[in-house]
Motif scaffolding. Structure first.
Motif, mmCIF file in Angstrom:
data_model
loop_
_atom_site.group_PDB
_atom_site.id
_atom_site.type_symbol
_atom_site.label_atom_id
_atom_site.label_comp_id
_atom_site.label_asym_id
_atom_site.label_seq_id
_atom_site.Cartn_x
_atom_site.Cartn_y
_atom_site.Cartn_z
ATOM 1 N N ALA A 1 2.291 1.742 -3.501
ATOM 2 C CA ALA A 1 1.297 2.055 -4.580
ATOM 3 C C ALA A 1 1.074 3.651 -4.200
ATOM 4 O O ALA A 1 0.904 4.482 -5.085
ATOM 5 N N SER A 2 0.914 3.959 -2.807
ATOM 6 C CA SER A 2 0.629 5.456 -2.525
ATOM 7 C C SER A 2 1.739 6.244 -3.237
ATOM 8 O O SER A 2 1.619 7.457 -3.760
ATOM 9 N N GLN B 1 0.677 -1.197 0.005
ATOM 10 C CA GLN B 1 0.016 0.020 -0.010
ATOM 11 C C GLN B 1 1.106 1.222 -0.068
ATOM 12 O O GLN B 1 0.396 2.303 -0.658
ATOM 13 N N GLN C 1 3.912 5.618 -5.439
ATOM 14 C CA GLN C 1 3.824 5.482 -6.772
ATOM 15 C C GLN C 1 2.812 6.584 -7.620
ATOM 16 O O GLN C 1 3.317 7.102 -8.409
ATOM 17 N N LYS C 2 1.534 6.706 -6.820
ATOM 18 C CA LYS C 2 0.395 7.435 -7.223
ATOM 19 C C LYS C 2 1.220 9.050 -6.770
ATOM 20 O O LYS C 2 0.929 9.889 -7.851
ATOM 21 N N THR C 3 1.643 9.278 -5.909
ATOM 22 C CA THR C 3 2.003 10.656 -5.346
ATOM 23 C C THR C 3 3.151 10.979 -6.587
ATOM 24 O O THR C 3 3.173 12.142 -7.032
ATOM 25 N N THR C 4 3.956 10.137 -6.783
ATOM 26 C CA THR C 4 5.169 10.475 -7.808
ATOM 27 C C THR C 4 4.489 10.722 -9.392
ATOM 28 O O THR C 4 4.866 11.855 -9.826
ATOM 29 N N ALA C 5 3.420 9.873 -9.821
ATOM 30 C CA ALA C 5 2.902 10.059 -10.796
ATOM 31 C C ALA C 5 2.035 11.394 -10.995
ATOM 32 O O ALA C 5 1.951 12.184 -11.993
ATOM 33 N N ASP C 6 1.462 11.760 -9.925
ATOM 34 C CA ASP C 6 0.441 12.964 -9.978
ATOM 35 C C ASP C 6 1.433 14.263 -9.819
ATOM 36 O O ASP C 6 1.169 15.333 -10.460
ATOM 37 N N HIS D 1 2.693 14.537 -13.411
ATOM 38 C CA HIS D 1 1.586 15.018 -14.170
ATOM 39 C C HIS D 1 1.656 16.729 -14.126
ATOM 40 O O HIS D 1 1.383 17.356 -14.887
#
Length: 114
Positions: free
Chosen positions: A87-88, A84, A90-95, A98
């Motif tokens: 994944a969090s 978890q 990874q999402k923060t990095t992607a955001d 972006h």
């Protein structure tokens, strides 16, 4: 000495001391079944009907069992927590990437308009 219908305390000790690697598959299955049955009987039998030795043994094995269950739960939850967290991250990095891309794109558009 154990109460009637209960798993003998000597068996419990022997099962605990003997490593699973030294037991056959059938012995391990038997221990799991008789252990589960003994737990159910332990929890259903009113304390006032237990002998002193059985009551003491139930208290000790109950706390030991609770500690083991807690350890197993934590052991299972650590990898899940790590997944978890990853994944969090990874999402923060992607955001963030972006948002940075949007910012650079906006600045590029502004400089072209000048």
């Amino acid at each position: 000495m154990s109460d009637t219908g209960r798993k003998p305390m000597g068996d419990k000790v022997s099962e605990t001391v003997t490593p699973d690697s030294q037991k056959s598959y059938m012995e391990q299955v038997k221990e799991q079944i008789t252990g589960a049955y003994d737990k159910v009987v332990r929890d259903m039998q009113p304390p006032e009907t237990k002998s002193t030795s059985q009551s003491t043994a139930d208290t000790v094995t109950g706390k030991s069992s609770d500690a083991k269950d807690t350890a197993e739960t934590q052991k299972q939850s650590l990898p899940e927590s790590a997944k978890q967290y990853a994944a969090s991250a990874q999402k923060t990095t992607a955001d963030t990437l972006h948002s940075a891309g949007d910012y650079v794109s906006d600045k590029s558009t502004e400089s072209k308009q000048r």
